[in-house]
Design a protein around this motif. Structure first.
Motif, short mmCIF file in Angstrom:
data_model
loop_
_atom_site.label_atom_id
_atom_site.label_comp_id
_atom_site.label_asym_id
_atom_site.label_seq_id
_atom_site.Cartn_x
_atom_site.Cartn_y
_atom_site.Cartn_z
N ARG A 176 -87.72 -19.89 20.96
CA ARG A 176 -86.69 -20.91 20.97
C ARG A 176 -85.39 -20.33 21.53
N LEU A 177 -84.52 -21.23 22.00
CA LEU A 177 -83.22 -20.83 22.52
C LEU A 177 -82.13 -21.73 21.91
N PRO A 178 -81.91 -21.65 20.60
CA PRO A 178 -80.87 -22.49 20.01
C PRO A 178 -79.47 -22.04 20.43
N ARG A 179 -78.58 -23.01 20.60
CA ARG A 179 -77.21 -22.68 20.97
C ARG A 179 -76.47 -22.13 19.75
N ASN A 180 -75.49 -21.27 19.99
CA ASN A 180 -74.66 -20.77 18.90
C ASN A 180 -73.19 -20.79 19.31
N ARG A 181 -72.32 -20.53 18.35
CA ARG A 181 -70.88 -20.60 18.59
C ARG A 181 -70.25 -19.21 18.66
N ALA A 182 -71.05 -18.21 19.05
CA ALA A 182 -70.53 -16.85 19.09
C ALA A 182 -69.32 -16.73 20.01
N LEU A 183 -69.36 -17.39 21.15
CA LEU A 183 -68.25 -17.29 22.10
C LEU A 183 -66.99 -17.96 21.55
N GLN A 184 -67.14 -19.15 20.97
CA GLN A 184 -65.98 -19.83 20.42
C GLN A 184 -65.33 -19.01 19.32
N TRP A 185 -66.14 -18.45 18.43
CA TRP A 185 -65.58 -17.62 17.35
C TRP A 185 -64.88 -16.39 17.92
N TYR A 186 -65.47 -15.80 18.94
CA TYR A 186 -64.86 -14.63 19.57
C TYR A 186 -63.51 -14.98 20.18
N LEU A 187 -63.44 -16.09 20.93
CA LEU A 187 -62.18 -16.49 21.55
C LEU A 187 -61.12 -16.80 20.51
N GLU A 188 -61.50 -17.45 19.43
CA GLU A 188 -60.55 -17.74 18.36
C GLU A 188 -59.94 -16.45 17.81
N GLU A 189 -60.79 -15.47 17.52
CA GLU A 189 -60.32 -14.20 16.96
C GLU A 189 -59.47 -13.44 17.96
N LEU A 190 -59.86 -13.50 19.25
CA LEU A 190 -59.13 -12.77 20.28
C LEU A 190 -57.72 -13.31 20.42
N VAL A 191 -57.57 -14.62 20.41
CA VAL A 191 -56.25 -15.23 20.54
C VAL A 191 -55.38 -14.91 19.33
N GLU A 192 -55.99 -14.84 18.15
CA GLU A 192 -55.23 -14.50 16.95
C GLU A 192 -54.72 -13.06 17.00
N LYS A 193 -55.56 -12.16 17.50
CA LYS A 193 -55.19 -10.75 17.54
C LYS A 193 -54.22 -10.42 18.67
N GLU A 194 -54.34 -11.16 19.77
CA GLU A 194 -53.66 -10.75 20.99
C GLU A 194 -53.28 -12.00 21.80
N PRO A 195 -52.01 -12.41 21.77
CA PRO A 195 -51.60 -13.60 22.54
C PRO A 195 -51.99 -13.46 24.00
N PRO A 196 -52.68 -14.46 24.57
CA PRO A 196 -53.18 -14.36 25.95
C PRO A 196 -52.05 -14.24 26.98
N VAL A 197 -52.20 -13.31 27.90
CA VAL A 197 -51.28 -13.15 29.02
C VAL A 197 -52.14 -13.06 30.28
N ALA A 198 -51.97 -14.01 31.20
CA ALA A 198 -52.78 -14.04 32.41
C ALA A 198 -52.39 -12.92 33.36
N VAL A 199 -53.39 -12.22 33.90
CA VAL A 199 -53.14 -11.15 34.87
C VAL A 199 -53.18 -11.68 36.29
N ALA A 200 -53.64 -12.91 36.46
CA ALA A 200 -53.71 -13.54 37.79
C ALA A 200 -53.73 -15.04 37.60
N SER A 201 -53.31 -15.76 38.65
CA SER A 201 -53.24 -17.21 38.57
C SER A 201 -53.87 -17.83 39.82
N PHE A 202 -54.65 -18.91 39.61
CA PHE A 202 -55.37 -19.55 40.71
C PHE A 202 -55.24 -21.07 40.59
N GLU A 203 -55.23 -21.71 41.73
CA GLU A 203 -55.14 -23.17 41.73
C GLU A 203 -56.49 -23.80 41.37
N THR A 204 -57.58 -23.17 41.80
CA THR A 204 -58.90 -23.77 41.60
C THR A 204 -59.87 -22.78 40.97
#
Length: 255
Positions: A176-204
């Protein structure tokens, strides 16, 4: 016999000593022990690991080389937990220490020091959850799983921008290949620990993808802005894969 459950239950013997603010050398030993336990699970080696210790000759298997610095630290870690096993602070630490020793011996004896070193770099970089494969579509992933002679279990794979567990029961051949929320939980924790600062910017998104593909050795993770929205650029060298994850995934919204 040490199994996957025993590996998961061995972490407290590390945590108790980590909470005592150990000196630098001991901290390195504790981190390696943690990574050894996690590596076997994250790479889906439940059955190979358990089979290894069923072999009558497993105690006599010799190491197969690898980075000398890592091998030296693994030997120090083994000696440390041999001492803990001999003189445990709590009764359960004997079995917990044995699980760590078994994990280290398995990694070494099966010639996985290079892969283990990569896994440790991934963990040290606080990169997104480890994956063993990536696919563009669900159909591709299902075909891979159906044809795989020995699917990894447990492990994670990427399908598009979504994390999925690989579930394989060897006795019933359930896959089976059930979906999980590992990425969402990781992003939530990352933002809490370290305010995001973009190293590059793109239009598309196309421009951001081209930038990420053009890098010879991208960082394991970096924030970029795409059309004014934050994305995490991730690199998985173990599978030669690069991905852009919208921060909007934390809210469950589509990019």
């Amino acid at each position: 016999m040490t199994n996957l459950a025993a590996l998961a239950e061995a972490h407290p013997v590390i945590g108790r000593r980590w909470s005592q603010n150990p000196p630098r050398d001991q901290a390195r030993i504790l981190l390696l022990a943690r990574d050894a336990l996690d590596f076997i699970s994250a790479t889906g080696q439940r059955y190979p690991f358990e089979d290894f210790f069923k072999r009558l000759d497993s105690l006599g298997v010799t190491p197969r080389g690898g980075p000398s610095e890592l091998r030296g630290l693994m030997e120090k870690t083994s000696r440390f937990f041999e001492q803990v096993r001999a003189e445990p602070e709590l009764p359960e630490e004997e079995a917990q220490s044995q699980a760590i020793l078994d994990a280290i011996r398995y990694i070494d004896a099966t010639g996985q020091l290079e892969a283990f070193a990569d896994f440790r770099e991934h963990a040290e970089a606080d990169a997104p959850p480890y994956v063993v494969a990536s696919f563009g579509t669900r159909e591709e992933a299902e075909a891979w799983l159906a044809s795989h002679p020995n699917p990894p279990d447990p492990a994670d794979v990427l399908i598009g921008n979504g994390y999925h567990h690989v579930v394989h029961d060897r006795e019933t051949n359930l896959r089976r290949l059930p979906r999980n929320r590992a990425l969402q939980w990781y992003l939530e924790e990352l933002v809490e620990k370290e305010p995001p600062v973009a190293v590059a910017s793109f239009e598309t998104r196309e421009a951001a993808d081209a930038w990420l593909r053009a890098q010879d050795a991208p960082a394991r993770r970096a924030w970029v802005s795409v059309g004014g929205a934050l994305h995490l650029a991730a690199y998985y060298p173990n599978i030669h894969h690069r991905a852009l994850f919208p921060l909007a995934l934390v809210d469950g919204t589509k990019p």
